[in-house]
Design a protein around this motif. Structure first.
Motif, short mmCIF file in Angstrom:
data_model
loop_
_atom_site.label_atom_id
_atom_site.label_comp_id
_atom_site.label_asym_id
_atom_site.label_seq_id
_atom_site.Cartn_x
_atom_site.Cartn_y
_atom_site.Cartn_z
N PHE A 1 8.00 -8.53 1.50
CA PHE A 1 6.80 -7.78 1.12
C PHE A 1 5.63 -8.02 2.07
O PHE A 1 4.61 -7.34 1.99
N GLU A 2 5.76 -8.98 2.96
CA GLU A 2 4.72 -9.20 3.97
C GLU A 2 4.47 -7.92 4.76
O GLU A 2 3.33 -7.61 5.10
N PHE A 3 5.52 -7.18 5.05
CA PHE A 3 5.39 -5.97 5.85
C PHE A 3 4.93 -4.78 5.03
O PHE A 3 4.11 -3.98 5.49
N THR A 4 5.45 -4.65 3.80
CA THR A 4 5.04 -3.49 3.00
C THR A 4 3.57 -3.60 2.59
O THR A 4 2.82 -2.64 2.72
N THR A 5 3.16 -4.76 2.12
CA THR A 5 1.75 -4.91 1.74
C THR A 5 0.86 -4.84 2.98
O THR A 5 -0.31 -4.44 2.89
N GLY A 6 1.42 -5.19 4.14
CA GLY A 6 0.64 -5.15 5.37
C GLY A 6 0.12 -3.77 5.72
O GLY A 6 -0.95 -3.63 6.32
N VAL A 7 0.85 -2.72 5.36
CA VAL A 7 0.41 -1.36 5.67
C VAL A 7 -0.32 -0.73 4.48
O VAL A 7 -0.66 0.46 4.52
N ASN B 1 10.34 13.66 0.63
CA ASN B 1 11.26 12.79 1.36
C ASN B 1 12.61 13.51 1.51
O ASN B 1 12.82 14.58 0.95
N THR B 2 13.53 12.91 2.26
CA THR B 2 14.84 13.50 2.41
C THR B 2 15.54 13.57 1.05
O THR B 2 15.28 12.79 0.15
N ARG C 1 8.66 4.53 1.93
CA ARG C 1 9.56 5.20 2.85
C ARG C 1 9.46 4.49 4.21
O ARG C 1 8.36 4.26 4.71
N PRO C 2 10.58 4.14 4.82
CA PRO C 2 10.51 3.49 6.14
C PRO C 2 9.70 4.30 7.16
O PRO C 2 8.93 3.72 7.94
N ALA C 3 9.86 5.61 7.15
CA ALA C 3 9.11 6.44 8.11
C ALA C 3 7.61 6.33 7.89
O ALA C 3 6.82 6.29 8.85
N THR C 4 7.20 6.29 6.63
CA THR C 4 5.77 6.13 6.33
C THR C 4 5.28 4.76 6.78
O THR C 4 4.18 4.64 7.32
N MET C 5 6.08 3.73 6.56
CA MET C 5 5.71 2.39 7.01
C MET C 5 5.46 2.37 8.51
O MET C 5 4.47 1.79 8.98
N GLU D 1 -6.54 4.78 2.87
CA GLU D 1 -5.60 5.78 3.35
C GLU D 1 -4.16 5.32 3.14
O GLU D 1 -3.30 6.11 2.73
N GLY D 2 -3.90 4.05 3.44
CA GLY D 2 -2.55 3.53 3.28
C GLY D 2 -2.10 3.53 1.83
O GLY D 2 -0.98 3.94 1.51
N LEU D 3 -2.96 3.07 0.93
CA LEU D 3 -2.62 3.03 -0.48
C LEU D 3 -2.40 4.43 -1.05
O LEU D 3 -1.45 4.67 -1.81
#
Length: 373
Positions: A77-83, A2-3, A34-38, A88-90
């Motif tokens: 967390f709806e969005f983070t768990t969503g991806v 990451n940065t 990481r937002p970019a990964t999301m 592959e995501g985990l």
């Protein structure tokens, strides 16, 4: 990787807090993306996010989480768990997680997450744990390739408002030889006491798997009592509201007398670690009884009274933070120096869910690292 994280120096010195060896005990996998990964993962599964600009997305999470309410905080967390619903995501998120901790100077970390929240796209509980472990090992290998060393253990979490505690406890025990070091319950604390998961805790006690319990964050002393009695907790997740059991009396404006209630006395005397997360505690309103700024946090009170305090991030994405930043914020608020920061890391090393020999080796690494700083 990451940065590069922001750099923080101890006031009046050239010592970088970033470079000091650290131990992370309370860090949620689904709160450290990481937002970019999301954005990348969301695009691959067709999930809409609030924005597809990484910087804007990071800011959105921090703003939404800064609500003063744990319930509202948890909605992000709806969005983070969503991806994080595929292998592959985990795996990707877990690998990033390890790399980001190592970049922040963490040499041992425990990552907590709830497998039951990652089954929407067909994974089984066991497959989910295996995917995360695969990512952890890939991250460790990546870090080693950069010349660093980190060790990571999984804390398998059951959601306290659900009815799968025993099933998840059995999952944790099945994988104790594959990266799992302990168990936790998390989620909405108020109204969902630890006793609701008593069957899980009884089973874990029989299997000698260590337990930490979220308590004393969105609920008070009764929740902490339940964590200790029903959960047999060896650590308290947050535990900040234990300060409600501390009475301070000032006489003649000069002398101060402090009295510990029975719960606080028990926790201090038995050196039960408090997994304090300063920025998160401000965001969720956990310290509202004392104020709404870092200087109001009872961290220093608990530290000065001899409690085994540790410093944690809780959810790095939501709090837009790192462990280094949390230490810097406390240093600015309370005037800590390197000796204090070393105590916090030694406290965490003593409380981590590793065998005694490994905890002693971790302690030696911390002492050596601070001596070289």
């Amino acid at each position: 990787m990451n940065t590069t994280p922001s750099r923080y120096l101890l006031p009046g010195t050239t010592t970088s807090i970033n470079d000091l060896p650290k131990v992370s005990l309370h860090d949620h996998l689904d709160g450290g993306l990481r937002p970019a990964t999301m954005i990348e993962l969301a695009d691959s599964i067709g999930l809409d996010l609030p924005t597809t600009d990484a910087a804007e997305l990071g800011t959105w999470f921090a703003k939404q989480a800064d609500s003063g309410s744990l319930v509202d905080y948890l909605k992000t967390f709806e969005f983070t768990t969503g991806v994080m619903q595929t292998r592959e995501g985990l795996t990707r998120v877990a690998r990033d997680f390890v790399e980001d901790l190592a970049a922040d100077g963490v040499i041992y970390g425990e990552v907590r997450w709830a497998p039951e929240q990652h089954l929407a796209r067909g994974l089984t509980l066991d497959e989910a744990v295996e995917a995360v472990q695969e990512g952890i090992e890939a991250g460790i290998e990546s870090v080693a390739g950069e010349g660093s060393h980190i060790r990571i253990g999984q804390l398998i979490t059951a959601m306290r408002h659900a009815d799968r505690g025993l099933e998840v406890a059995e999952l944790a025990v099945r994988h104790r030889g594959n990266g799992v070091v302990g168990f936790d319950i998390a989620g909405a604390e108020l109204g969902f006491p630890a006793r609701n998961q008593r069957a899980a805790f009884d089973y874990l006690a029989q299997e000698f798997l260590p337990v930490t319990v979220h308590a004393g964050e969105a609920d008070g002393l009764d929740s902490i009592r339940g964590a200790l009695f029903d959960g047999r907790a060896l650590r308290l997740g947050h535990g900040v509201r234990l300060a409600e059991d501390v009475t301070i009396e000032r006489v003649d404006g000069e002398n101060t007398f402090v009295t510990l209630g029975p719960v606080a006395q028990w926790v201090r005397d038995r050196e039960i670690a408090l997994e304090l997360s300063p920025s998160s505690n401000l965001q969720t309103g956990a310290i509202s009884a004392w104020g709404d700024e870092m200087i109001d946090h009872p961290f220093d009170l608990l530290y000065q009274l001899g409690f085994r305090v540790t410093v944690n991030t809780d959810n790095r994405l939501m709090s837009k933070t790192t462990l280094t930043r949390e230490l810097a914020l406390l240093t600015d608020a309370f005037g800590y120096d390197a000796d204090d920061l070393e105590v916090f890391q030694l406290n965490a090393a003593a409380a981590c869910f590793l065998p005694l020999e490994d905890r002693e080796a971790l302690t030696d690494a911390i002492i050596a690292g601070f001596a070289q700083a």
